[in-house]
Design a protein around this motif. Sequence first.
Motif, mmCIF file in Angstrom:
data_model
loop_
_atom_site.group_PDB
_atom_site.id
_atom_site.type_symbol
_atom_site.label_atom_id
_atom_site.label_comp_id
_atom_site.label_asym_id
_atom_site.label_seq_id
_atom_site.Cartn_x
_atom_site.Cartn_y
_atom_site.Cartn_z
ATOM 1 N N LEU A 32 0.833 -1.208 0.000
ATOM 2 C CA LEU A 32 0.000 0.000 0.000
ATOM 3 C C LEU A 32 0.867 1.257 0.000
ATOM 4 C CD1 LEU A 32 -2.955 -0.713 2.475
ATOM 5 C CD2 LEU A 32 -3.030 -0.483 -0.004
ATOM 6 N N ALA A 33 1.910 1.239 0.781
ATOM 7 C CA ALA A 33 2.815 2.387 0.842
ATOM 8 C C ALA A 33 3.437 2.637 -0.527
ATOM 9 C CB ALA A 33 3.893 2.153 1.893
ATOM 10 N N GLU A 34 3.763 1.567 -1.249
ATOM 11 C CA GLU A 34 4.352 1.710 -2.577
ATOM 12 C C GLU A 34 3.358 2.277 -3.591
ATOM 13 O OE1 GLU A 34 7.838 -1.660 -2.610
ATOM 14 O OE2 GLU A 34 5.811 -2.298 -3.117
ATOM 15 N N LYS A 35 2.063 2.057 -3.372
ATOM 16 C CA LYS A 35 1.047 2.654 -4.240
ATOM 17 C C LYS A 35 0.836 4.128 -3.902
ATOM 18 C CE LYS A 35 -1.639 -1.511 -5.108
ATOM 19 N NZ LYS A 35 -2.904 -2.208 -4.857
ATOM 20 N N LEU A 36 0.863 4.440 -2.618
ATOM 21 C CA LEU A 36 0.601 5.811 -2.176
ATOM 22 C C LEU A 36 1.780 6.755 -2.407
ATOM 23 C CD1 LEU A 36 -1.287 5.118 1.171
ATOM 24 C CD2 LEU A 36 -2.231 6.245 -0.843
ATOM 25 N N ALA A 37 2.987 6.272 -2.195
ATOM 26 C CA ALA A 37 4.172 7.142 -2.229
ATOM 27 C C ALA A 37 4.296 7.955 -3.523
ATOM 28 C CB ALA A 37 5.435 6.336 -1.965
ATOM 29 N N LEU A 43 0.026 13.236 2.020
ATOM 30 C CA LEU A 43 0.769 12.417 2.977
ATOM 31 C C LEU A 43 0.304 12.656 4.408
ATOM 32 C CD1 LEU A 43 3.092 10.376 3.279
ATOM 33 C CD2 LEU A 43 4.633 12.327 3.502
ATOM 34 N N HIS A 44 0.072 13.915 4.744
ATOM 35 C CA HIS A 44 -0.375 14.226 6.100
ATOM 36 C C HIS A 44 -1.745 13.607 6.371
ATOM 37 C CE1 HIS A 44 2.973 16.906 6.731
ATOM 38 N NE2 HIS A 44 2.722 17.450 5.558
ATOM 39 N N ARG A 45 -2.614 13.648 5.379
ATOM 40 C CA ARG A 45 -3.941 13.046 5.516
ATOM 41 C C ARG A 45 -3.825 11.529 5.657
ATOM 42 N NH1 ARG A 45 -8.368 13.410 7.798
ATOM 43 N NH2 ARG A 45 -10.201 12.776 6.661
ATOM 44 N N ALA A 46 -2.892 10.930 4.941
ATOM 45 C CA ALA A 46 -2.682 9.483 5.025
ATOM 46 C C ALA A 46 -2.340 9.064 6.442
ATOM 47 C CB ALA A 46 -1.572 9.060 4.061
ATOM 48 N N VAL A 47 -1.503 9.846 7.092
ATOM 49 C CA VAL A 47 -1.117 9.545 8.479
ATOM 50 C C VAL A 47 -2.276 9.861 9.424
ATOM 51 C CG1 VAL A 47 0.490 10.137 10.337
ATOM 52 C CG2 VAL A 47 1.338 9.893 7.994
ATOM 53 N N GLU A 48 -2.961 10.981 9.206
ATOM 54 C CA GLU A 48 -4.090 11.367 10.065
ATOM 55 C C GLU A 48 -5.197 10.316 10.061
ATOM 56 O OE1 GLU A 48 -5.380 15.121 8.547
ATOM 57 O OE2 GLU A 48 -3.720 16.217 9.474
ATOM 58 N N LEU A 49 -5.496 9.777 8.888
ATOM 59 C CA LEU A 49 -6.574 8.795 8.785
ATOM 60 C C LEU A 49 -6.306 7.570 9.652
ATOM 61 C CD1 LEU A 49 -7.397 9.007 4.977
ATOM 62 C CD2 LEU A 49 -8.964 9.535 6.849
#
Length: 64
Positions: A32-37, A43-49
């Motif tokens: 998943l990280a490889e798809k998102l990066a 990025l901040h929203r990814a961590v907040e979620l």
Amino acid sequence: MAPTAESPQSEREKVESWRLHVLVEAGYPLPLAEKLAPSEADLHRAVELVTAGCTHQTAAEILL
């Protein structure tokens, strides 16, 4: 200093590498990280979620 065979990373590659690191540190599974990066996902929203209790899979679906 001896010359290296490696070519220098482009700025985009450096940013994607840093984003991947942040996502993995936030607990995202590597696939998943490889798809998102490399995506335009915030990025901040990814961590907040995930900090707010969202599963990594659901967060990725929201962001992508």
